[in-house]
Design a protein around this motif. Structure first.
Motif, mmCIF file in Angstrom:
data_model
loop_
_atom_site.group_PDB
_atom_site.id
_atom_site.type_symbol
_atom_site.label_atom_id
_atom_site.label_comp_id
_atom_site.label_asym_id
_atom_site.label_seq_id
_atom_site.Cartn_x
_atom_site.Cartn_y
_atom_site.Cartn_z
ATOM 1 N N THR A 46 0.830 -1.070 -0.043
ATOM 2 C CA THR A 46 0.049 0.016 -0.061
ATOM 3 C C THR A 46 0.816 1.211 -0.134
ATOM 4 O O THR A 46 0.806 2.198 -0.673
ATOM 5 C CB THR A 46 -0.745 -0.139 1.356
ATOM 6 O OG1 THR A 46 -1.508 -1.334 1.293
ATOM 7 C CG2 THR A 46 -1.953 1.078 1.242
ATOM 8 N N THR A 47 1.988 1.160 0.812
ATOM 9 C CA THR A 47 2.939 2.401 0.947
ATOM 10 C C THR A 47 3.391 2.837 -0.414
ATOM 11 O O THR A 47 3.355 3.827 -0.938
ATOM 12 C CB THR A 47 3.880 2.036 1.862
ATOM 13 O OG1 THR A 47 3.349 1.782 3.363
ATOM 14 C CG2 THR A 47 4.730 3.275 2.194
ATOM 15 N N GLU A 48 3.915 1.782 -1.045
ATOM 16 C CA GLU A 48 4.615 2.181 -2.425
ATOM 17 C C GLU A 48 3.542 2.830 -3.094
ATOM 18 O O GLU A 48 3.681 3.789 -4.122
ATOM 19 C CB GLU A 48 5.403 1.139 -2.931
ATOM 20 C CG GLU A 48 5.978 1.223 -4.408
ATOM 21 C CD GLU A 48 6.858 0.317 -4.926
ATOM 22 O OE1 GLU A 48 8.067 0.719 -5.278
ATOM 23 O OE2 GLU A 48 6.334 -0.751 -5.042
ATOM 24 N N VAL A 68 -8.385 5.727 -2.501
ATOM 25 C CA VAL A 68 -8.963 4.802 -1.488
ATOM 26 C C VAL A 68 -7.715 3.875 -0.952
ATOM 27 O O VAL A 68 -7.254 3.105 -1.533
ATOM 28 C CB VAL A 68 -10.105 4.115 -1.600
ATOM 29 C CG1 VAL A 68 -10.800 3.300 -0.705
ATOM 30 C CG2 VAL A 68 -11.405 5.003 -2.043
ATOM 31 N N ASP A 69 -7.235 4.152 0.440
ATOM 32 C CA ASP A 69 -6.393 3.331 1.103
ATOM 33 C C ASP A 69 -7.122 1.950 1.653
ATOM 34 O O ASP A 69 -8.048 2.244 2.668
ATOM 35 C CB ASP A 69 -5.820 4.007 2.174
ATOM 36 C CG ASP A 69 -4.938 3.195 3.033
ATOM 37 O OD1 ASP A 69 -4.945 1.823 2.888
ATOM 38 O OD2 ASP A 69 -4.188 3.618 3.929
ATOM 39 N N ALA A 70 -7.200 0.867 1.006
ATOM 40 C CA ALA A 70 -8.033 -0.226 1.155
ATOM 41 C C ALA A 70 -7.135 -1.321 2.114
ATOM 42 O O ALA A 70 -7.546 -2.444 2.378
ATOM 43 C CB ALA A 70 -8.570 -1.055 0.253
ATOM 44 N N PHE A 108 -3.977 -1.541 -1.748
ATOM 45 C CA PHE A 108 -3.966 -2.621 -0.644
ATOM 46 C C PHE A 108 -2.708 -3.200 -0.766
ATOM 47 O O PHE A 108 -1.872 -3.367 -1.627
ATOM 48 C CB PHE A 108 -5.239 -3.258 -0.611
ATOM 49 C CG PHE A 108 -5.357 -4.324 -1.699
ATOM 50 C CD1 PHE A 108 -4.963 -5.747 -1.719
ATOM 51 C CD2 PHE A 108 -6.008 -3.968 -2.938
ATOM 52 C CE1 PHE A 108 -5.101 -6.583 -2.561
ATOM 53 C CE2 PHE A 108 -6.251 -4.987 -3.940
ATOM 54 C CZ PHE A 108 -5.715 -6.176 -3.730
ATOM 55 N N SER A 109 -2.277 -4.188 0.422
ATOM 56 C CA SER A 109 -1.228 -5.006 0.405
ATOM 57 C C SER A 109 -1.597 -6.367 0.562
ATOM 58 O O SER A 109 -2.629 -6.598 1.388
ATOM 59 C CB SER A 109 -0.684 -4.552 1.701
ATOM 60 O OG SER A 109 -0.130 -3.113 2.017
ATOM 61 N N GLY A 110 -0.788 -7.253 -0.003
ATOM 62 C CA GLY A 110 -1.021 -8.730 0.072
ATOM 63 C C GLY A 110 -0.895 -9.355 1.331
ATOM 64 O O GLY A 110 -1.815 -10.099 1.859
ATOM 65 N N HIS A 111 -0.070 -8.832 2.258
ATOM 66 C CA HIS A 111 0.362 -9.460 3.504
ATOM 67 C C HIS A 111 -0.863 -9.264 4.441
ATOM 68 O O HIS A 111 -0.943 -9.874 5.428
ATOM 69 C CB HIS A 111 1.731 -9.022 4.262
ATOM 70 C CG HIS A 111 1.419 -7.563 4.668
ATOM 71 N ND1 HIS A 111 1.561 -7.265 5.801
ATOM 72 C CD2 HIS A 111 1.790 -6.364 3.722
ATOM 73 C CE1 HIS A 111 1.478 -5.977 6.081
ATOM 74 N NE2 HIS A 111 1.657 -5.403 4.935
ATOM 75 N N LYS A 112 -1.670 -8.239 4.138
ATOM 76 C CA LYS A 112 -2.874 -8.091 5.096
ATOM 77 C C LYS A 112 -4.238 -8.881 4.652
ATOM 78 O O LYS A 112 -5.356 -8.747 5.302
ATOM 79 C CB LYS A 112 -3.244 -6.619 5.087
ATOM 80 C CG LYS A 112 -2.310 -5.857 5.930
ATOM 81 C CD LYS A 112 -2.652 -4.433 6.228
ATOM 82 C CE LYS A 112 -1.514 -3.439 6.234
ATOM 83 N NZ LYS A 112 -0.976 -3.371 7.914
ATOM 84 N N ILE A 113 -3.974 -9.671 3.549
ATOM 85 C CA ILE A 113 -5.124 -10.382 3.173
ATOM 86 C C ILE A 113 -4.835 -11.915 2.915
ATOM 87 O O ILE A 113 -5.096 -12.578 1.922
ATOM 88 C CB ILE A 113 -5.590 -9.757 1.801
ATOM 89 C CG1 ILE A 113 -4.801 -10.039 0.315
ATOM 90 C CG2 ILE A 113 -6.234 -8.338 2.067
ATOM 91 C CD1 ILE A 113 -5.612 -9.924 -0.686
HETATM 92 C C1 LIG Z 1 -4.760 1.583 6.868
HETATM 93 C C2 LIG Z 1 -3.312 1.268 6.471
HETATM 94 N N1 LIG Z 1 -2.655 2.122 5.354
HETATM 95 C C3 LIG Z 1 -1.493 1.801 4.832
HETATM 96 C C4 LIG Z 1 -0.987 0.883 5.296
HETATM 97 C C5 LIG Z 1 0.650 0.551 5.011
HETATM 98 O O1 LIG Z 1 0.413 -0.850 4.292
HETATM 99 P P1 LIG Z 1 1.946 -1.469 4.072
HETATM 100 O O2 LIG Z 1 2.996 -1.095 5.266
HETATM 101 O O3 LIG Z 1 1.603 -2.829 4.016
HETATM 102 O O4 LIG Z 1 2.672 -0.844 2.871
HETATM 103 C C6 LIG Z 1 -1.503 0.048 6.571
HETATM 104 C C7 LIG Z 1 -0.449 -0.883 7.366
HETATM 105 O O5 LIG Z 1 -0.739 -1.095 8.461
HETATM 106 C C8 LIG Z 1 -2.624 0.409 6.950
HETATM 107 O O6 LIG Z 1 -3.288 -0.297 8.203
#
Ligand SMILES: Cc1ncc(COP(=O)(O)O)c(C=O)c1O
Length: 402
Positions: free
Chosen positions: A90-92, A195-197, A218-223
């Protein structure tokens, strides 16, 4: 109905750590065996670089990697697979939008609007861009209930607003934001929306085509997927505006010593060798999630949050931070005046994993008048019995310290 014990049996970590109570799912979920096996399978049987080789292994790796775009498109309800770019997370993805899409479109006197509950990853990229460009970062307030003040959204947007960047779910408070309403409000003022999902992609249907947001991350590691892979969705009509971010192999159409030409989005954002195994592992996580009824999953995690709050309220001098009407399975709380790090350390002695700190939302916590909280975040392998174990331990800690 979600059967947490059955689900737990799919996750090897719980076999290796008998008795582990894992309540840190907002930081990262655990991985089911099928995802771990897929990574192993790729490296054991399918390992080759993509987009270059003419031999079988490379052709197959390319086919499998590219097929994941279609899987992600379907998962997020997009219209074209070309809308899906793979990032590290997500960050990137958010940094890419700030630095490729917005940077050339924002200038002195313009503004970007976010909410006070954004994760640092959806705050700092905009803040730094605004500082560079002499633009303003506007913050929509969050009420004591932990909800974005919806009536204020409209007032924060104007002709000079170049982006509304908003989280779907607060990683600290658990609040589920009405992103559809927010997108409508922004679009009435012709403001694009990101949208930050990160916290919603797991169980909440994203349906980007009907949501009509310009960007989603969104990020893979949270799903339940691997670390190191994420997704940036860009609405099809904007993909031509997405310029390269990194330069290198794999994203060019022609390179000369004097100038080069580049492939279109999403390939122009995937310079160099990408995270091939992780992208393929992400597809396995999506397949795993397909077998989970999303409504039941949401009911399960928000039901656990409600149960935990009920039990916590029975313990003297505990406080839940925020009381949003719609909450997912994330609860921030305090126990007496005991430092959250001490509480988390005591819980860890009993194999209970929670998080303590600012949860990458320092400005939000400062606004709420606390420096740190404890955070319990639930998933579909968690149970009420585990919560009982935690509240028993919290009661013990509270008695010991008071
Ligand atoms: C709402 C939200 N946005 C962004 C991030 C960043 O995700 P990542 O560290 O996987 O890039 C997180 C991580 O906790 C998050 O909870």
């Amino acid at each position: 109905m979600i059967d947490p014990q059955f689900i737990k049996s799919h996750f090897p970590v719980f076999r290796h750590h008998a008795g582990l109570i894992y309540f840190d799912n907002a930081a990262t979920t655990q991985r089911p065996g099928v995802v771990i096996d897929k990574l192993n399978d790729f490296y054991s049987r399918g390992n080759a670089n993509i987009h270059r080789g003419l031999y079988g292994l490379s052709v197959n790796a390319t086919t499998n990697y590219e097929a994941v775009r279609e899987k992600v498109r379907d998962f997020i309800g997009g219209k074209t697979k070309e809308s899906v770019a793979f990032t590290r997370g997500t960050t990137e993805a958010i940094n890419v939008v700030a630095n490729t899409y917005l940077k050339p479109r924002i200038g002195a006197g313009d503004n970007v609007v976010i909410s006070a509950m954004e994760h640092h990853s959806n705050l700092i990229p905009w803040q730094q861009l605004c500082l560079q460009k002499d633009a303003e970062l506007r913050i929509i307030p969050v009420a004591d209930t932990g909800e974005v003040v919806i009536d204020a959204v409209n007032d924060y947007l104007d002709r000079k607003t170049k982006m509304l960047a908003i989280t779907h779910i607060s990683n600290t408070l658990g609040t589920v934001n009405p992103v559809d309403k927010m997108v409508d409000i922004a679009h009435r003022k012709k403001v694009p929306v990101l949208v930050d999902a990160a916290q919603s992609a797991c169980f909440y249907p994203l349906e980007v085509a009907s949501l009509d947001c310009e960007f989603l991350a969104f990020s893979g590691h949270k799903i339940f997927g691997p670390f190191g892979v994420g997704v940036l969705y860009t609405r099809p009509d904007l993909i031509e505006d997405m310029l390269p971010y990194n330069y290198g192999g794999g994203m060019i159409t022609h390179v000369g010593f004097d100038e080069s030409t580049f492939m279109p989005y999403p390939y122009n954002l995937e310079a160099g060798t990408p995270q091939i195994a992780e992208v393929i592992g992400l597809a396995e996580a999506i397949d795993y999630l397909r077998q989970v009824d999303k409504t039941e999953a949401i009911d399960h995690v928000s039901g656990l949050a409600a149960y935990f709050i009920e039990e916590l309220n029975k313990i003297g001098k505990s406080a839940v931070i925020a009381s949003p009407k719609e909450r997912t399975g994330i609860v921030s709380f305090l126990l007496d005046n005991i430092h959250p790090h001490d509480v988390a350390t005591f819980l860890a002695e009993d194999n209970i994993a929670v998080r303590a700190g600012h949860h990458c939302t320092q400005p939000l916590l400062e606004q709420m008048g606390v420096r740190a909280t404890l955070r319990a975040s639930f998933s579909i392998y968690n149970t009420r019995e585990e919560i009982d174990r935690m509240t028993d331990k919290l009661t013990e800690i509270q008695r010991f310290w008071s």
